[in-house]
Design a protein around this motif. Sequence first.
Motif, PDB file in Angstrom:
ATOM      1  N   ALA A 217      13.283 -26.069  -2.387  1.00 17.62           N
ATOM      2  CA  ALA A 217      13.285 -24.644  -2.041  1.00 17.62           C
ATOM      3  C   ALA A 217      13.115 -24.439  -0.544  1.00 17.62           C
ATOM      4  CB  ALA A 217      12.134 -23.946  -2.761  1.00 17.62           C
ATOM      5  N   GLY A 218      13.759 -23.415  -0.053  1.00 15.67           N
ATOM      6  CA  GLY A 218      13.490 -22.936   1.302  1.00 15.67           C
ATOM      7  C   GLY A 218      12.415 -21.859   1.155  1.00 15.67           C
ATOM      8  N   THR A 219      11.497 -21.801   2.121  1.00 14.47           N
ATOM      9  CA  THR A 219      10.397 -20.845   2.000  1.00 14.47           C
ATOM     10  C   THR A 219      10.182 -20.090   3.314  1.00 14.47           C
ATOM     11  OG1 THR A 219       8.872 -22.656   2.512  1.00 14.47           O
ATOM     12  CG2 THR A 219       9.152 -22.126   0.190  1.00 14.47           C
ATOM     13  N   PRO A 220      10.669 -18.849   3.393  1.00 11.71           N
ATOM     14  CA  PRO A 220      10.438 -18.039   4.592  1.00 11.71           C
ATOM     15  C   PRO A 220       8.945 -17.902   4.889  1.00 11.71           C
ATOM     16  CG  PRO A 220      12.003 -16.974   3.123  1.00 11.71           C
ATOM     17  CD  PRO A 220      11.465 -18.159   2.384  1.00 11.71           C
ATOM     18  N   ILE A 221       8.642 -17.737   6.163  1.00 11.43           N
ATOM     19  CA  ILE A 221       7.246 -17.579   6.603  1.00 11.43           C
ATOM     20  C   ILE A 221       6.945 -16.098   6.866  1.00 11.43           C
ATOM     21  CG2 ILE A 221       5.594 -18.173   8.447  1.00 11.43           C
ATOM     22  CD1 ILE A 221       6.454 -20.601   6.760  1.00 11.43           C
ATOM     23  N   LEU A 222       5.741 -15.708   6.460  1.00 11.61           N
ATOM     24  CA  LEU A 222       5.294 -14.316   6.663  1.00 11.61           C
ATOM     25  C   LEU A 222       4.048 -14.294   7.550  1.00 11.61           C
ATOM     26  CD1 LEU A 222       5.594 -13.584   2.936  1.00 11.61           C
ATOM     27  CD2 LEU A 222       6.554 -11.971   4.576  1.00 11.61           C
ATOM     28  N   ILE A 223       3.883 -13.210   8.283  1.00  6.75           N
ATOM     29  CA  ILE A 223       2.611 -12.988   8.997  1.00  6.75           C
ATOM     30  C   ILE A 223       1.767 -12.095   8.087  1.00  6.75           C
ATOM     31  CG2 ILE A 223       1.476 -12.139  11.089  1.00  6.75           C
ATOM     32  CD1 ILE A 223       4.219 -12.365  12.510  1.00  6.75           C
ATOM     33  N   LEU A 224       0.646 -12.647   7.629  1.00  2.00           N
ATOM     34  CA  LEU A 224      -0.189 -11.979   6.632  1.00  2.00           C
ATOM     35  C   LEU A 224      -1.572 -11.695   7.204  1.00  2.00           C
ATOM     36  CD1 LEU A 224       0.639 -14.614   3.874  1.00  2.00           C
ATOM     37  CD2 LEU A 224       1.679 -12.337   4.070  1.00  2.00           C
ATOM     38  N   ALA A 225      -2.246 -10.688   6.662  1.00  6.62           N
ATOM     39  CA  ALA A 225      -3.620 -10.421   7.108  1.00  6.62           C
ATOM     40  C   ALA A 225      -4.444  -9.879   5.948  1.00  6.62           C
ATOM     41  CB  ALA A 225      -3.618  -9.424   8.254  1.00  6.62           C
ATOM     42  N   ARG A 226      -5.770  -9.949   6.109  1.00  5.37           N
ATOM     43  CA  ARG A 226      -6.632  -9.334   5.086  1.00  5.37           C
ATOM     44  C   ARG A 226      -6.311  -7.843   5.052  1.00  5.37           C
ATOM     45  NH1 ARG A 226     -10.927  -7.115   8.232  1.00  5.37           N
ATOM     46  NH2 ARG A 226     -11.262  -8.297  10.168  1.00  5.37           N
ATOM     47  N   LYS A 227      -6.548  -7.225   3.887  1.00  5.91           N
ATOM     48  CA  LYS A 227      -6.031  -5.864   3.741  1.00  5.91           C
ATOM     49  C   LYS A 227      -6.720  -4.838   4.640  1.00  5.91           C
ATOM     50  CE  LYS A 227      -8.370  -4.076  -0.438  1.00  5.91           C
ATOM     51  NZ  LYS A 227      -9.330  -5.129  -0.695  1.00  5.91           N
ATOM     52  N   ASP A 228      -7.953  -5.129   5.075  1.00  9.15           N
ATOM     53  CA  ASP A 228      -8.627  -4.173   5.958  1.00  9.15           C
ATOM     54  C   ASP A 228      -8.602  -4.616   7.431  1.00  9.15           C
ATOM     55  OD1 ASP A 228     -10.221  -6.332   5.484  1.00  9.15           O
ATOM     56  OD2 ASP A 228     -12.033  -5.202   4.962  1.00  9.15           O
ATOM     57  N   PHE A 229      -7.681  -5.531   7.754  1.00 11.49           N
ATOM     58  CA  PHE A 229      -7.527  -5.915   9.170  1.00 11.49           C
ATOM     59  C   PHE A 229      -6.995  -4.674   9.895  1.00 11.49           C
ATOM     60  CE2 PHE A 229      -5.520  -8.961  12.403  1.00 11.49           C
ATOM     61  CZ  PHE A 229      -6.759  -9.370  12.903  1.00 11.49           C
ATOM     62  N   PRO A 230      -7.615  -4.267  11.014  1.00 10.63           N
ATOM     63  CA  PRO A 230      -7.285  -2.957  11.607  1.00 10.63           C
ATOM     64  C   PRO A 230      -5.801  -2.684  11.918  1.00 10.63           C
ATOM     65  CG  PRO A 230      -9.303  -3.813  12.563  1.00 10.63           C
ATOM     66  CD  PRO A 230      -8.761  -4.900  11.680  1.00 10.63           C
ATOM     67  N   PRO A 231      -5.025  -3.617  12.523  1.00 12.88           N
ATOM     68  CA  PRO A 231      -3.651  -3.229  12.888  1.00 12.88           C
ATOM     69  C   PRO A 231      -2.814  -2.837  11.676  1.00 12.88           C
ATOM     70  CG  PRO A 231      -4.223  -5.400  13.773  1.00 12.88           C
ATOM     71  CD  PRO A 231      -5.332  -5.012  12.868  1.00 12.88           C
ATOM     72  N   LYS A 232      -2.025  -1.750  11.844  1.00 19.14           N
ATOM     73  CA  LYS A 232      -1.248  -1.342  10.667  1.00 19.14           C
ATOM     74  C   LYS A 232       0.200  -1.813  10.693  1.00 19.14           C
ATOM     75  CE  LYS A 232      -0.439   3.527  12.020  1.00 19.14           C
ATOM     76  NZ  LYS A 232      -0.619   3.156  13.434  1.00 19.14           N
ATOM     77  N   ASP A 233       0.686  -2.268  11.851  1.00 17.41           N
ATOM     78  CA  ASP A 233       2.031  -2.866  11.865  1.00 17.41           C
ATOM     79  C   ASP A 233       2.049  -4.026  12.863  1.00 17.41           C
ATOM     80  OD1 ASP A 233       2.205  -1.740  14.402  1.00 17.41           O
ATOM     81  OD2 ASP A 233       3.293   0.026  13.689  1.00 17.41           O
ATOM     82  N   LEU A 234       3.216  -4.673  13.005  1.00 17.51           N
ATOM     83  CA  LEU A 234       3.261  -5.884  13.824  1.00 17.51           C
ATOM     84  C   LEU A 234       2.971  -5.599  15.306  1.00 17.51           C
ATOM     85  CD1 LEU A 234       3.682  -8.937  13.772  1.00 17.51           C
ATOM     86  CD2 LEU A 234       6.118  -8.552  14.110  1.00 17.51           C
TER      87      LEU A 234
END
Length: 328
Positions: free
Chosen positions: A127-144
């Motif tokens: 399988a190929g597996t794209p990479i995501l930038i993930l964060a805990r749900k209450d991490f302050p920034p709301k977008d990249l």
Amino acid sequence: MKLYSRMLVGGALAAAVGLSAIAAHAQAETYPTRTITMIVPFAAGGPTDVISRIVTGHMAQTLGQTIVIENVVGAGGTTASARAARAANDGYTLITGHMGTHAASVPLYPSLAYHPQKDFEPVSLLAGTPILILARKDFPPKDLKEFVTYVKANVEKVNAAHAGVGSVSHVSCQLLNSILDIKPTGVPFNGTGPAMNALVGGQVDYMCDQIVNAVPQINGGTIKAYAIATPERNPSLPGVPTTAEAGLPAFQAQAWNAIFAPKGTPAPIIAKLNAAAVKALDDEGVRKRLLDLGSVIPAAGQRTPEALAALVKGEIEKWTPVLKPATN
Ligand code: ASP
């Protein structure tokens, strides 16, 4: 006399070699006659583990033998890979490696106890597996864009989870961090299964990882996804923007998982394993499970041992000038 005895020894040797070739052929003909062990170099519940279980479940039916998954953790997957490299080359011990264990580890570990090309027979890309930038749900920034500003301003206090030096999560966040010119604290886990649990629990701030175990969490709202580092959005996460759309086109990352056998595993056994993996990747049920988790199923031409050998070669060449021996 001397010549005659040499001829006798030579004849006996040739006969022995011939006999062992016949024995190897006979062994390959009946293979497999017992349980096969698939080493997974990370903890249960992470992408490598999940992909291995989905595909080997089907391969076991084709081969008529059980395939047991053995999670062997440590050192970014290199402990398990060294063990697999030294295992008997009889087709009964295999490993699901990935872009980290079978490429990025080469420049990162100057005294790596194995070489992905010299010590393994490639079996099949899974399988190929794209990479995501993930964060805990209450991490302050709301977008990249906010994420970039925030981590740069707070680099002393933010941390990034990963699955050990040389793992995909480590290498991809190294790439992201170098683009952003930051060095946050790294928090190593034995795989991104446990790292994901820590992200969901809010114990770590962010992580770059293979899509597979992120999809259920993102869709369930237990973590945030800022972007996917591929040119296109992924059908399993239509609401997650690409890094280009979100303002960071320089960050592009996609990993992969593949099966390898110890060097010298007989070619007919590799062919049987490859055929079973290909059949699994053509199965509707297997495809659906992999696709629902965001994996990219390799096309027919990418599933041969030769194609996997070329991929490993290309990936080592790609990562070697980029990665320096790492310390965190
Ligand atoms: N995705 C992980 C990595 O960062 C390993 C795992 O599959 O758990 O390499």
